[in-house]
Motif scaffolding. Structure first.
Motif, PDB file in Angstrom:
ATOM      1  N   GLU A 108      -6.316   0.573 -13.158  1.00 36.58           N
ATOM      2  CA  GLU A 108      -5.208   1.176 -13.921  1.00 36.58           C
ATOM      3  C   GLU A 108      -3.929   0.388 -13.672  1.00 36.58           C
ATOM      4  O   GLU A 108      -3.648  -0.019 -12.546  1.00 36.58           O
ATOM      5  CB  GLU A 108      -5.007   2.635 -13.488  1.00 36.58           C
ATOM      6  CG  GLU A 108      -6.085   3.563 -14.039  1.00 36.58           C
ATOM      7  CD  GLU A 108      -6.020   4.975 -13.454  1.00 36.58           C
ATOM      8  OE1 GLU A 108      -6.992   5.728 -13.636  1.00 36.58           O
ATOM      9  OE2 GLU A 108      -5.007   5.296 -12.798  1.00 36.58           O
ATOM     10  N   GLY A 109      -3.164   0.185 -14.743  1.00 38.09           N
ATOM     11  CA  GLY A 109      -1.892  -0.554 -14.637  1.00 38.09           C
ATOM     12  C   GLY A 109      -2.084  -2.061 -14.641  1.00 38.09           C
ATOM     13  O   GLY A 109      -1.114  -2.817 -14.495  1.00 38.09           O
ATOM     14  N   ILE A 110      -3.324  -2.515 -14.808  1.00 35.37           N
ATOM     15  CA  ILE A 110      -3.603  -3.953 -14.742  1.00 35.37           C
ATOM     16  C   ILE A 110      -3.024  -4.731 -15.956  1.00 35.37           C
ATOM     17  O   ILE A 110      -2.402  -5.779 -15.766  1.00 35.37           O
ATOM     18  CB  ILE A 110      -5.125  -4.225 -14.587  1.00 35.37           C
ATOM     19  CG1 ILE A 110      -5.652  -3.529 -13.310  1.00 35.37           C
ATOM     20  CG2 ILE A 110      -5.442  -5.706 -14.570  1.00 35.37           C
ATOM     21  CD1 ILE A 110      -5.037  -4.012 -12.010  1.00 35.37           C
ATOM     22  N   ASP A 145       0.866  -1.180   0.000  1.00 34.77           N
ATOM     23  CA  ASP A 145       0.000   0.000   0.000  1.00 34.77           C
ATOM     24  C   ASP A 145       0.904   1.231   0.000  1.00 34.77           C
ATOM     25  O   ASP A 145       1.575   1.511   0.997  1.00 34.77           O
ATOM     26  CB  ASP A 145      -0.884  -0.060   1.262  1.00 34.77           C
ATOM     27  CG  ASP A 145      -1.827   1.128   1.382  1.00 34.77           C
ATOM     28  OD1 ASP A 145      -1.709   2.062   0.577  1.00 34.77           O
ATOM     29  OD2 ASP A 145      -2.673   1.107   2.305  1.00 34.77           O
ATOM     30  N   LEU A 146       0.921   1.951  -1.125  1.00 38.98           N
ATOM     31  CA  LEU A 146       1.798   3.123  -1.226  1.00 38.98           C
ATOM     32  C   LEU A 146       1.375   4.231  -0.264  1.00 38.98           C
ATOM     33  O   LEU A 146       2.198   5.044   0.165  1.00 38.98           O
ATOM     34  CB  LEU A 146       1.760   3.682  -2.657  1.00 38.98           C
ATOM     35  CG  LEU A 146       2.472   2.878  -3.739  1.00 38.98           C
ATOM     36  CD1 LEU A 146       2.226   3.511  -5.105  1.00 38.98           C
ATOM     37  CD2 LEU A 146       3.965   2.781  -3.479  1.00 38.98           C
ATOM     38  N   ALA A 147       0.085   4.253   0.085  1.00 36.46           N
ATOM     39  CA  ALA A 147      -0.432   5.355   0.898  1.00 36.46           C
ATOM     40  C   ALA A 147      -0.447   5.053   2.391  1.00 36.46           C
ATOM     41  O   ALA A 147      -0.902   5.880   3.188  1.00 36.46           O
ATOM     42  CB  ALA A 147      -1.846   5.695   0.429  1.00 36.46           C
ATOM     43  N   VAL A 163      -0.050   0.363  -9.665  1.00 37.76           N
ATOM     44  CA  VAL A 163      -1.432   0.126 -10.101  1.00 37.76           C
ATOM     45  C   VAL A 163      -2.417   0.860  -9.206  1.00 37.76           C
ATOM     46  O   VAL A 163      -2.106   1.212  -8.071  1.00 37.76           O
ATOM     47  CB  VAL A 163      -1.827  -1.379 -10.111  1.00 37.76           C
ATOM     48  CG1 VAL A 163      -0.943  -2.219 -10.984  1.00 37.76           C
ATOM     49  CG2 VAL A 163      -1.857  -1.941  -8.712  1.00 37.76           C
ATOM     50  N   CYS A 164      -3.580   1.068  -9.769  1.00 38.64           N
ATOM     51  CA  CYS A 164      -4.709   1.518  -8.960  1.00 38.64           C
ATOM     52  C   CYS A 164      -5.788   0.447  -9.153  1.00 38.64           C
ATOM     53  O   CYS A 164      -6.448   0.391 -10.190  1.00 38.64           O
ATOM     54  CB  CYS A 164      -5.214   2.876  -9.449  1.00 38.64           C
ATOM     55  SG  CYS A 164      -6.780   3.287  -8.677  1.00 38.64           S
ATOM     56  N   VAL A 217       3.690  -5.282  -6.468  1.00 38.33           N
ATOM     57  CA  VAL A 217       2.565  -4.479  -6.953  1.00 38.33           C
ATOM     58  C   VAL A 217       2.440  -3.279  -6.010  1.00 38.33           C
ATOM     59  O   VAL A 217       2.169  -3.450  -4.820  1.00 38.33           O
ATOM     60  CB  VAL A 217       1.245  -5.283  -6.935  1.00 38.33           C
ATOM     61  CG1 VAL A 217       0.116  -4.455  -7.547  1.00 38.33           C
ATOM     62  CG2 VAL A 217       1.401  -6.598  -7.659  1.00 38.33           C
ATOM     63  N   ALA A 218       2.693  -2.081  -6.544  1.00 35.99           N
ATOM     64  CA  ALA A 218       2.594  -0.855  -5.734  1.00 35.99           C
ATOM     65  C   ALA A 218       1.185  -0.307  -5.933  1.00 35.99           C
ATOM     66  O   ALA A 218       0.885   0.354  -6.935  1.00 35.99           O
ATOM     67  CB  ALA A 218       3.643   0.137  -6.180  1.00 35.99           C
ATOM     68  N   ASN A 219       0.303  -0.600  -4.962  1.00 37.40           N
ATOM     69  CA  ASN A 219      -1.118  -0.281  -5.123  1.00 37.40           C
ATOM     70  C   ASN A 219      -1.471   1.105  -4.543  1.00 37.40           C
ATOM     71  O   ASN A 219      -0.740   1.666  -3.755  1.00 37.40           O
ATOM     72  CB  ASN A 219      -1.960  -1.366  -4.456  1.00 37.40           C
ATOM     73  CG  ASN A 219      -3.429  -1.279  -4.838  1.00 37.40           C
ATOM     74  OD1 ASN A 219      -3.775  -0.773  -5.922  1.00 37.40           O
ATOM     75  ND2 ASN A 219      -4.315  -1.735  -3.956  1.00 37.40           N
ATOM     76  N   LYS A 220      -2.603   1.580  -4.964  1.00 35.90           N
ATOM     77  CA  LYS A 220      -3.208   2.861  -4.520  1.00 35.90           C
ATOM     78  C   LYS A 220      -2.430   4.055  -5.056  1.00 35.90           C
ATOM     79  O   LYS A 220      -2.289   5.079  -4.378  1.00 35.90           O
ATOM     80  CB  LYS A 220      -3.341   2.907  -2.983  1.00 35.90           C
ATOM     81  CG  LYS A 220      -4.048   1.675  -2.395  1.00 35.90           C
ATOM     82  CD  LYS A 220      -4.523   1.854  -0.969  1.00 35.90           C
ATOM     83  CE  LYS A 220      -5.131   0.574  -0.429  1.00 35.90           C
ATOM     84  NZ  LYS A 220      -5.588   0.603   0.926  1.00 35.90           N
TER      85      LYS A 220
END
Ligand SMILES: Nc1nc2c(ncn2[C@@H]2O[C@H](COP(=O)(O)OP(=O)(O)OP(=O)(O)O)[C@@H](O)[C@H]2O)c(=O)[nH]1
Length: 488
Positions: free
Chosen positions: A459-461, A386-388, A453-454, A425-428
């Protein structure tokens, strides 16, 4: 979710053979006409896609005993098998007993009535044919079934009739419904002494409460450390697959069969009594075999999504595949692995969203070992961070530290578990301020591809799917290791 289970299985005892004489006006001494006892039922594990875990199983499973032979050359009925349905991906470890054997699948047309267990050929050294599959739609989690290839069978026929006609056996159905085991979350141990349980007709043994505060899984693990277990003796990976874990005993020999022996034949012809010793050794059915097994459930997926709770794994799985996992903003929304299918033109890849890992999972905290076991059977690990998590005063930790903790948990549980093709996977990435975190993540973590990805906006999928395909195909192999992560 119960993904590790101790099972005590006992095959049914063989029925007793009958000693009887048919007398007539012309034959005062009589001719032997006592039939053989029926063979005891087997305990069978059947792989089923509709069963998710072991929570509906009983610890003690007994197959039914064979029927006794009777006069007029009647053979005892075959004891009902006990079919225990287990999930796809069940691995069997053997604590005690024989290694399980595969059940042969044969159509009823191909089944020769002369090969039916406990029928006329009383050569006890010959191993009999195993029954084939039951119709899965008619059975529940556990059941007792008299089976001969899809139908339930009780054979009761006279020897002479059979010899003359060699016709199909008389068939009668009897499928009984499962008995679900009561769930008990209290700390307790099951009486270990399997011997004391023998012959108690399948009821669970005495349950002993513990006062040492240990949970049942902990006690199980402690006990297993002391035992000599044969690991991975069988694996059930396909729907419908069946294995016999405990065999039914052979039926006892009736005096019609024993009289075929010349010695006994002469004795019986003369009308002499068969000695007590002979009678007991010939007449009594043999006991069924026993086994103590540990069943373990592991996911079978190409890719395992590994990440802390709330990283967005379930959302990601839903974005990549048609799977519809539960998504929530609280931890442990996912309590059991969800499996999704990624479709490519020429390939399909399975992805497991595995329950959230937390620090201390290797010590069984959170969903602990339940989670870690599933990872063992994935080829590729996709670490979801979770990047955030640490932005705007949130209490989470930065993604590079998330990665370090994830690797440590895997390695503490089993050394080398993180040594497999991986990606991050760098999400959010949609959240404000995450661009900078992503740049820093790339700087700090080397040697693995990182996909921003989001998951919610999908996005980025496509790029991520291409990356996973590459790893599953082993065209490229990257691994994430602690020495490639730079921390402060
Ligand atoms: N902003 C943002 N939120 C996301 C994204 N992906 C997931 N979330 C949110 O993050 C929360 C957790 O998502 P889940 O998919 O349940 O997370 P999980 O990792 O499966 O959680 P566990 O089931 O506890 O392991 C939910 O509120 C999601 O809506 C994303 O790309 N951007």
């Amino acid at each position: 979710m119960i993904d590790r289970f101790r099972l005590y299985a006992k095959g049914g005892e063989g029925g007793s053979g009958c000693s009887s004489f048919r007398r007539s006006r012309h034959d005062r001494h009589g001719r032997p006409d006592g039939g053989d006892g029926g063979r005891g039922g087997d305990v069978i594990l059947e792989c089923s896609a509709t069963v998710w875990d072991f929570s509906n199983l009983q610890h003690h499973v007994n197959a039914k005993r064979g029927g006794h032979g009777t006069s007029k050359n009647k053979i005892g009925t075959r004891g009902a098998d006990k079919v225990v349905r287990v999930p796809v991906g069940t691995v069997v470890h053997l604590v005690e007993g024989e290694v399980p054997s595969q059940v042969e699948h044969r159509s009823s047309a191909a089944l020769d009535p002369w090969e039916i267990p406990g029928s006329l050929d009383v050569d006890l050294s010959v191993s009999h044919q195993k029954p084939a599959s039951v119709n899965p739609s008619t059975v529940e989690v556990a059941e007792t079934v008299d089976i001969i290839d899809g139908s339930s069978t009780c054979i009761e026929q006279t020897v002479e009739e059979s010899v003359r006609k060699r016709q199909a056996t008389q068939v009668s159905s009897s499928v009984s419904l499962p008995q679900s085991s009561p769930s008990n979350n209290k700390s307790r141990i099951l009486n270990e002494d399997f011997l004391s349980y023998k012959g108690e007709g399948g009821s669970d043994p005495e349950i002993v409460e513990t006062d040492d505060g240990m949970s049942e899984p902990e006690l199980e693990e402690q006990r297993e450390e002391k035992e000599q277990i044969q690991y991975n003796v069988a694996e059930l990976t396909e729907e419908g697959q069946r294995i016999i874990v405990a065999h039914g005993g052979e039926g006892g020999v009736g005096n019609i069969s024993s009289s075929k022996n010349s010695r006994d034949h002469k004795l019986t012809k003369l009308g002499a009594e068969v000695s007590d010793d002979d009678q007991s050794s010939l007449g009594i059915g043999s006991p069924g075999s026993e086994a103590i097994l540990v069943l373990e459930l592991k996911s079978i997926a190409d890719v395992g999504l590994v990440g802390f709770p709330n990283a967005g794994k379930s959302t990601l799985l839903g974005a990549m595949s048609r799977a519809k996992p539960t998504v929530g903003h609280y931890a442990f929304t996912t309590l059991r692995p969800n499996i999704g299918n990624l479709k490519y033109d020429d390939l399909s890849v399975t992805v497991a969203d595995i329950p959230g890992l937390i620090k201390g999972a290797h010590e069984n905290r959170g969903l602990g070992h339940a989670f870690l076991r599933h990872i063992e059977r994935t080829k590729v690990i996709a670490y979801v961070v979770d990047l955030a998590a640490a932005l705007d005063g949130r209490k989470g930790i930065p993604p590079w530290e998330q990665l370090k903790d994830l690797i440590l948990e895997l390695e503490y549980y089993r050394e080398g578990l993180s040594n497999r093709p991986s990606l991050v996977v760098a999400n959010k990435i949609d959240e404000a301020g995450t661009e900078e975190v992503y740049e820093e993540l790339k700087r700090r973590v080397q040697g693995v591809p990182i996909f921003p990805v989001c998951a919610v906006l999908e996005e980025g999928i496509p790029e991520l799917k291409a990356g996973l395909r590459m790893l599953v195909n082993s065209a490229e192999s990257y691994g994430l290791s602690l020495d490639r992560i730079s921390l402060d």
